[in-house]
Enzyme design. Sequence first.
Site, PDB file in Angstrom:
ATOM      1  N   ASN A  50     -26.348 -15.148  29.260  1.00 53.21           N
ATOM      2  CA  ASN A  50     -26.135 -16.592  29.145  1.00 53.21           C
ATOM      3  C   ASN A  50     -25.422 -17.126  30.378  1.00 53.21           C
ATOM      4  OD1 ASN A  50     -24.001 -15.059  28.022  1.00 53.21           O
ATOM      5  ND2 ASN A  50     -23.231 -16.777  26.851  1.00 53.21           N
ATOM      6  N   CYS A  61     -29.210 -19.834  27.174  1.00 52.85           N
ATOM      7  CA  CYS A  61     -28.907 -18.603  26.431  1.00 52.85           C
ATOM      8  C   CYS A  61     -29.514 -17.374  27.123  1.00 52.85           C
ATOM      9  CB  CYS A  61     -29.492 -18.670  25.025  1.00 52.85           C
ATOM     10  SG  CYS A  61     -28.755 -19.908  23.967  1.00 52.85           S
ATOM     11  N   GLU A  63     -31.271 -14.992  25.793  1.00 49.08           N
ATOM     12  CA  GLU A  63     -32.653 -14.697  25.366  1.00 49.08           C
ATOM     13  C   GLU A  63     -33.657 -15.500  26.186  1.00 49.08           C
ATOM     14  OE1 GLU A  63     -30.014 -15.535  23.601  1.00 49.08           O
ATOM     15  OE2 GLU A  63     -30.323 -15.177  21.467  1.00 49.08           O
ATOM     16  N   CYS A  94     -30.254 -18.077  18.630  1.00 46.92           N
ATOM     17  CA  CYS A  94     -30.110 -19.463  18.153  1.00 46.92           C
ATOM     18  C   CYS A  94     -31.488 -20.056  17.870  1.00 46.92           C
ATOM     19  CB  CYS A  94     -29.367 -20.305  19.189  1.00 46.92           C
ATOM     20  SG  CYS A  94     -30.380 -20.804  20.586  1.00 46.92           S
ATOM     21  N   CYS A  97     -33.836 -20.648  20.912  1.00 48.84           N
ATOM     22  CA  CYS A  97     -34.424 -19.409  21.435  1.00 48.84           C
ATOM     23  C   CYS A  97     -35.505 -18.872  20.495  1.00 48.84           C
ATOM     24  CB  CYS A  97     -33.343 -18.351  21.663  1.00 48.84           C
ATOM     25  SG  CYS A  97     -32.286 -18.769  23.067  1.00 48.84           S
TER      26      CYS A  97
END
Length: 140
Positions: A50, A61, A63, A94, A97
């Site tokens: 992140n 983020c 991901e 989240c 993502c």
Amino acid sequence: MKSSQAITEKEKELIELARTALQHAYTPYSGFKVGAALLTGDNQIFTGCNVENTSFGLTVCAERNAVYAAVCKGDTKFRKLVIIVEQENPSLPCGACRQVLLEFSPELEVLAVGNTGQIQRMKLSELLPHAFKYKPGKIR
Ligand code: THU
């Protein structure tokens, strides 16, 4: 919580690479470091951490950074995602993502890993059921 399923050698590799990515997380605002490693259909691995910003909404983020790194190399089919955090409880991706991951790989397997070995295994389809889907040309 421990995953009942044994961890494969490839998963161990993904966890180590995600841990290394986590160490590069840029988190002066939240202090919450996240690392991600994405295994593609071609057996390539892409990582992300992140990256926060003083304008908080610009934060990206771990991901999504991993997904975008893969897409930049032409890899858009993902088999497995590892997400690792520095706390005991694993942290799942989240909502934003989840939607980005679904764009490429609805069948994705997600392994969320905590810092004392806890692993939560889930399918992306379980994490984002009834997702928004838009078929170009079908609206009007
Ligand atoms: N974060 C991630 O990297 N992945 C997630 O799935 C959730 C949140 C980051 C964003 C921000 O830098 C920090 O965690 C706190 O929200």
